[in-house]
Every structure is written in structure tokens, then in C-alpha cells.
Motif scaffolding. Structure first.
Motif, PDB file in Angstrom:
ATOM      1  N   LEU A   1     -20.791  16.892 -15.753  1.00 33.88           N
ATOM      2  CA  LEU A   1     -21.616  17.914 -16.383  1.00 33.88           C
ATOM      3  C   LEU A   1     -21.552  17.697 -17.889  1.00 33.88           C
ATOM      4  CD1 LEU A   1     -20.646  21.197 -14.460  1.00 33.88           C
ATOM      5  CD2 LEU A   1     -22.587  19.682 -14.047  1.00 33.88           C
ATOM      6  N   SER A   2     -22.662  17.882 -18.561  1.00 39.13           N
ATOM      7  CA  SER A   2     -22.668  17.749 -20.013  1.00 39.13           C
ATOM      8  C   SER A   2     -21.969  18.951 -20.641  1.00 39.13           C
ATOM      9  CB  SER A   2     -24.102  17.661 -20.528  1.00 39.13           C
ATOM     10  OG  SER A   2     -24.754  18.913 -20.378  1.00 39.13           O
ATOM     11  N   ASP A   3     -21.575  18.792 -21.893  1.00 36.54           N
ATOM     12  CA  ASP A   3     -20.963  19.920 -22.592  1.00 36.54           C
ATOM     13  C   ASP A   3     -21.940  21.084 -22.685  1.00 36.54           C
ATOM     14  OD1 ASP A   3     -18.737  18.383 -22.852  1.00 36.54           O
ATOM     15  OD2 ASP A   3     -18.825  18.184 -25.031  1.00 36.54           O
ATOM     16  N   ASP A   4     -23.240  20.802 -22.826  1.00 40.30           N
ATOM     17  CA  ASP A   4     -24.224  21.881 -22.882  1.00 40.30           C
ATOM     18  C   ASP A   4     -24.295  22.624 -21.550  1.00 40.30           C
ATOM     19  OD1 ASP A   4     -24.881  21.475 -25.511  1.00 40.30           O
ATOM     20  OD2 ASP A   4     -26.679  20.283 -25.098  1.00 40.30           O
ATOM     21  N   GLN A   5     -24.182  21.913 -20.440  1.00 37.43           N
ATOM     22  CA  GLN A   5     -24.173  22.575 -19.133  1.00 37.43           C
ATOM     23  C   GLN A   5     -22.935  23.455 -18.974  1.00 37.43           C
ATOM     24  OE1 GLN A   5     -24.721  18.802 -16.945  1.00 37.43           O
ATOM     25  NE2 GLN A   5     -26.408  19.811 -15.841  1.00 37.43           N
ATOM     26  N   ILE A   6     -21.811  22.956 -19.461  1.00 38.16           N
ATOM     27  CA  ILE A   6     -20.577  23.735 -19.410  1.00 38.16           C
ATOM     28  C   ILE A   6     -20.709  24.982 -20.276  1.00 38.16           C
ATOM     29  CG2 ILE A   6     -18.142  23.719 -20.087  1.00 38.16           C
ATOM     30  CD1 ILE A   6     -18.122  20.737 -19.227  1.00 38.16           C
ATOM     31  N   ARG A   7     -21.264  24.821 -21.466  1.00 42.87           N
ATOM     32  CA  ARG A   7     -21.475  25.981 -22.339  1.00 42.87           C
ATOM     33  C   ARG A   7     -22.388  27.013 -21.684  1.00 42.87           C
ATOM     34  NH1 ARG A   7     -22.097  21.714 -26.260  1.00 42.87           N
ATOM     35  NH2 ARG A   7     -20.226  21.566 -27.565  1.00 42.87           N
ATOM     36  N   GLU A   8     -23.424  26.542 -20.992  1.00 41.49           N
ATOM     37  CA  GLU A   8     -24.351  27.470 -20.354  1.00 41.49           C
ATOM     38  C   GLU A   8     -23.670  28.255 -19.238  1.00 41.49           C
ATOM     39  OE1 GLU A   8     -28.104  29.368 -19.610  1.00 41.49           O
ATOM     40  OE2 GLU A   8     -27.042  28.519 -21.326  1.00 41.49           O
ATOM     41  N   LEU A   9     -22.816  27.611 -18.462  1.00 40.95           N
ATOM     42  CA  LEU A   9     -22.077  28.337 -17.434  1.00 40.95           C
ATOM     43  C   LEU A   9     -21.207  29.430 -18.055  1.00 40.95           C
ATOM     44  CD1 LEU A   9     -21.002  25.453 -15.028  1.00 40.95           C
ATOM     45  CD2 LEU A   9     -22.498  27.383 -14.442  1.00 40.95           C
TER      46      LEU A   9
ATOM     47  N   ARG B   1     -21.714  30.857 -21.004  1.00 39.91           N
ATOM     48  CA  ARG B   1     -22.615  31.878 -21.546  1.00 39.91           C
ATOM     49  C   ARG B   1     -23.007  32.872 -20.459  1.00 39.91           C
ATOM     50  NH1 ARG B   1     -27.758  33.474 -21.988  1.00 39.91           N
ATOM     51  NH2 ARG B   1     -28.493  31.893 -20.510  1.00 39.91           N
ATOM     52  N   ILE B   2     -23.327  32.355 -19.284  1.00 38.57           N
ATOM     53  CA  ILE B   2     -23.676  33.234 -18.172  1.00 38.57           C
ATOM     54  C   ILE B   2     -22.461  34.061 -17.746  1.00 38.57           C
ATOM     55  CG2 ILE B   2     -24.407  33.277 -15.754  1.00 38.57           C
ATOM     56  CD1 ILE B   2     -26.005  30.663 -16.436  1.00 38.57           C
ATOM     57  N   GLY B   3     -21.297  33.439 -17.702  1.00 39.24           N
ATOM     58  CA  GLY B   3     -20.083  34.161 -17.343  1.00 39.24           C
ATOM     59  C   GLY B   3     -19.809  35.327 -18.268  1.00 39.24           C
ATOM     60  N   THR B   4     -20.093  35.155 -19.543  1.00 43.53           N
ATOM     61  CA  THR B   4     -19.799  36.213 -20.508  1.00 43.53           C
ATOM     62  C   THR B   4     -20.850  37.318 -20.519  1.00 43.53           C
ATOM     63  OG1 THR B   4     -20.855  34.972 -22.323  1.00 43.53           O
ATOM     64  CG2 THR B   4     -18.474  34.681 -22.007  1.00 43.53           C
ATOM     65  N   SER B   5     -21.839  37.222 -19.629  1.00 38.83           N
ATOM     66  CA  SER B   5     -22.765  38.343 -19.458  1.00 38.83           C
ATOM     67  C   SER B   5     -22.192  39.380 -18.492  1.00 38.83           C
ATOM     68  CB  SER B   5     -24.118  37.849 -18.936  1.00 38.83           C
ATOM     69  OG  SER B   5     -24.011  37.416 -17.589  1.00 38.83           O
TER      70      SER B   5
ATOM     71  N   ALA C   1     -23.728  31.501 -10.672  1.00 39.39           N
ATOM     72  CA  ALA C   1     -24.600  30.693 -11.529  1.00 39.39           C
ATOM     73  C   ALA C   1     -24.543  29.236 -11.097  1.00 39.39           C
ATOM     74  CB  ALA C   1     -24.186  30.838 -12.984  1.00 39.39           C
ATOM     75  N   ALA C   2     -23.342  28.744 -10.819  1.00 48.75           N
ATOM     76  CA  ALA C   2     -23.204  27.359 -10.374  1.00 48.75           C
ATOM     77  C   ALA C   2     -23.966  27.139  -9.079  1.00 48.75           C
ATOM     78  CB  ALA C   2     -21.725  27.014 -10.187  1.00 48.75           C
ATOM     79  N   ARG C   3     -23.846  28.056  -8.145  1.00 47.33           N
ATOM     80  CA  ARG C   3     -24.565  27.931  -6.882  1.00 47.33           C
ATOM     81  C   ARG C   3     -26.069  27.873  -7.110  1.00 47.33           C
ATOM     82  NH1 ARG C   3     -24.825  25.914  -1.866  1.00 47.33           N
ATOM     83  NH2 ARG C   3     -26.173  27.161  -0.526  1.00 47.33           N
ATOM     84  N   SER C   4     -26.561  28.727  -7.997  1.00 44.80           N
ATOM     85  CA  SER C   4     -28.004  28.767  -8.247  1.00 44.80           C
ATOM     86  C   SER C   4     -28.497  27.476  -8.882  1.00 44.80           C
ATOM     87  CB  SER C   4     -28.354  29.952  -9.150  1.00 44.80           C
ATOM     88  OG  SER C   4     -27.943  29.724 -10.485  1.00 44.80           O
ATOM     89  N   LEU C   5     -27.598  26.744  -9.535  1.00 44.63           N
ATOM     90  CA  LEU C   5     -27.946  25.470 -10.171  1.00 44.63           C
ATOM     91  C   LEU C   5     -27.696  24.282  -9.246  1.00 44.63           C
ATOM     92  CD1 LEU C   5     -26.427  26.213 -13.692  1.00 44.63           C
ATOM     93  CD2 LEU C   5     -28.863  26.155 -13.088  1.00 44.63           C
ATOM     94  N   GLY C   6     -27.334  24.564  -7.988  1.00 45.38           N
ATOM     95  CA  GLY C   6     -27.103  23.495  -7.027  1.00 45.38           C
ATOM     96  C   GLY C   6     -25.734  22.852  -7.134  1.00 45.38           C
ATOM     97  N   LEU C   7     -24.791  23.553  -7.745  1.00 55.07           N
ATOM     98  CA  LEU C   7     -23.443  23.033  -7.928  1.00 55.07           C
ATOM     99  C   LEU C   7     -22.466  23.768  -7.023  1.00 55.07           C
ATOM    100  CD1 LEU C   7     -23.453  22.912 -11.833  1.00 55.07           C
ATOM    101  CD2 LEU C   7     -23.725  20.959 -10.292  1.00 55.07           C
ATOM    102  N   GLY C   8     -21.387  23.096  -6.654  1.00 54.03           N
ATOM    103  CA  GLY C   8     -20.323  23.726  -5.906  1.00 54.03           C
ATOM    104  C   GLY C   8     -19.279  24.310  -6.846  1.00 54.03           C
ATOM    105  N   SER C   9     -18.460  25.190  -6.301  1.00 51.87           N
ATOM    106  CA  SER C   9     -17.365  25.763  -7.092  1.00 51.87           C
ATOM    107  C   SER C   9     -16.202  26.098  -6.183  1.00 51.87           C
ATOM    108  CB  SER C   9     -17.820  27.015  -7.843  1.00 51.87           C
ATOM    109  OG  SER C   9     -18.148  28.054  -6.938  1.00 51.87           O
ATOM    110  N   THR C  10     -15.013  26.115  -6.760  1.00 50.50           N
ATOM    111  CA  THR C  10     -13.799  26.429  -6.019  1.00 50.50           C
ATOM    112  C   THR C  10     -12.881  27.281  -6.883  1.00 50.50           C
ATOM    113  OG1 THR C  10     -13.922  24.219  -5.017  1.00 50.50           O
ATOM    114  CG2 THR C  10     -11.907  25.473  -4.657  1.00 50.50           C
ATOM    115  N   PRO C  11     -12.745  28.578  -6.610  1.00 51.04           N
ATOM    116  CA  PRO C  11     -11.753  29.386  -7.320  1.00 51.04           C
ATOM    117  C   PRO C  11     -10.373  29.141  -6.720  1.00 51.04           C
ATOM    118  CG  PRO C  11     -12.996  30.749  -5.795  1.00 51.04           C
ATOM    119  CD  PRO C  11     -13.564  29.363  -5.680  1.00 51.04           C
ATOM    120  N   MET C  12      -9.364  29.032  -7.582  1.00 47.17           N
ATOM    121  CA  MET C  12      -8.022  28.689  -7.109  1.00 47.17           C
ATOM    122  C   MET C  12      -6.961  29.524  -7.825  1.00 47.17           C
ATOM    123  SD  MET C  12      -8.378  24.502  -7.027  1.00 47.17           S
ATOM    124  CE  MET C  12      -9.227  24.419  -8.613  1.00 47.17           C
ATOM    125  N   ILE C  13      -5.990  29.981  -7.057  1.00 48.08           N
ATOM    126  CA  ILE C  13      -4.846  30.681  -7.646  1.00 48.08           C
ATOM    127  C   ILE C  13      -3.563  29.872  -7.471  1.00 48.08           C
ATOM    128  CG2 ILE C  13      -5.867  32.965  -7.375  1.00 48.08           C
ATOM    129  CD1 ILE C  13      -4.013  33.328  -4.913  1.00 48.08           C
TER     130      ILE C  13
END
Length: 211
Positions: free
Chosen positions: A30-38, A40-44, A151-163
């Protein structure tokens, strides 16, 4: 008046189809801009009294992944996903509220006289209650992470929350401040075949009380 929920709504479909990814394409970045956008969405996402008491550390380089992996149970997603965010919550602190609300005052959205009406109750709620401060840090970080997951799902990306990680080691190795809590890790990247669909959930009747 009863309003039916449109099950074909794209947002609802995104939520209902999401599952934690196990397998990522390690060659996909992922580009740094894509990371920043994720982020940005998180901080909404909502925060108590608009404190915005969070921070996000994007572990994306090979060196940073190598540092995180052994203190996070060597979970494969850390090495394979494009980025793993360390979701950081900050202890609730009412003193930041005037600064956080200043843009609303400057824009004419909030009268300046209203700022103490937010700051003073927040001070009463948190100042002498360390557990509440920490609880709010965890809540805030979780809200932000959830927004990023969908947001990641809507962009076609996977995600994994981990503790699964050594919180003290993450705190030390990634320079968290004394008022910061590592809430969770969140890997995000391009999925490869083999991931499961969303697992069945308990029936609503088992988890909902209508009172």
C-alpha cells in the motif's frame, strides 16, 4: 413509524461480508497515501468530548515488521500484510478539549462560551479516575480501528485485528508515551485465496433484550 433496513445497502453489505483475513499477498504493498487515507477515515470515528485521544503507528517497512513480529507472537499477518497498524489510545485528559474544539469555534460552529461546558464535565468524569481514563483510551482506539476495518473492506482489502502481543514490549520498542496504551494491532493488505467467509454469529434472539 418503522423503517425497513435495505439489506442491499453497500455499507451494510460491507459489514456483513467482512471476515478476519488469515492469508495476505506478501508482494502487494500500500502506498503511504493509501495508509494515510485509512487513518483519515479511522479518525472520523467518535471520541468522548471530541478529545481524539488516539495515535496510529503504521508498521510497513521490513525493518519495522521484523521488530514487531517477535513481540506479537510471530503472527504471519505482520510479515505478509502490507501494513500493520499499532492502534494507540491515549488516556482521557480533559485539558486537551479547548485545543480540540478550537477549529469548531474558529469556524463558527461552536460558541466559545460552550467550550467550558464540555471541558468541565469531562474533567469531573476522568481526572480522578485512572480506570476511566484507560477505559476511554481503549474505547477510542477500538472505534478508530473498526472504522478502518470496514474502510479496508470497502476498498477490497483484507484486515486482521489482533490482541496477541506483548503490550509492554510494544510500548517500549515503538516509543509509546506514558499516557498511551497499545489497544490492538490491525493488519491490512491484499488478500490471497484461502480466507474464510464470515463465520456464523449467535442468533439475535440470544444476544438482544428488548425492554
Amino acid at each position: 413509524m418503522t423503517t425497513a433496513i435495505n439489506m442491499t445497502n453497500a455499507v451494510i453489505e460491507c459489514i456483513l461480508s467482512r471476515s478476519a483475513a488469515k492469508y495476505y499477498d506478501p508482494a502487494a504493498a500500500l502506498s503511504d497515501d493509501q495508509i494515510r487515507e485509512l487513518v483519515r477515515i479511522g479518525t472520523s470515528a467518535p471520541t468522548s468530548f471530541h478529545m481524539q485521544n488516539w495515535r496510529f503507528i503504521a508498521v510497513r517497512t521490513a525493518a519495522a515488521k521484523a521488530k514487531l513480529s517477535p513481540i506479537a507472537w510471530s503472527q504471519p499477518a505482520i510479515a505478509d500484510a502490507a501494513v500493520t497498524f499499532i492502534i494507540v489510545g491515549q488516556l482521557a485528559d480533559a485539558s486537551v478539549i479547548p485545543e480540540r474544539l478550537a477549529p469548531l469555534v474558529a469556524a463558527g460552529v461552536m460558541p466559545a462560551a460552550m467550550v467550558p461546558e464540555w471541558e468541565n464535565p469531562a474533567r469531573d468524569l476522568y481526572q480522578d479516575y485512572p480506570q476511566r481514563q484507560r477505559d476511554e483510551a481503549v474505547r477510542t482506539g477500538t472505534f478508530g480501528a473498526a472504522a478502518m476495518i470496514y474502510a479496508a473492506r470497502s476498498l477490497g482489502l483484507g484486515s486482521t485485528p489482533m490482541i496477541g502481543f506483548d503490550a509492554e514490549a510494544v510500548h517500549r520498542e515503538f516509543g509509546l508515551a506514558a499516557n498511551e496504551v497499545p489497544v490492538m494491532l490491525l493488519s491490512v493488505g491484499v488478500e490471497r485465496p484461502g480466507n474464510w467467509a464470515q463465520k456464523p454469529r449467535l442468533p439475535v434472539a440470544d444476544v438482544l433484550d428488548l425492554v
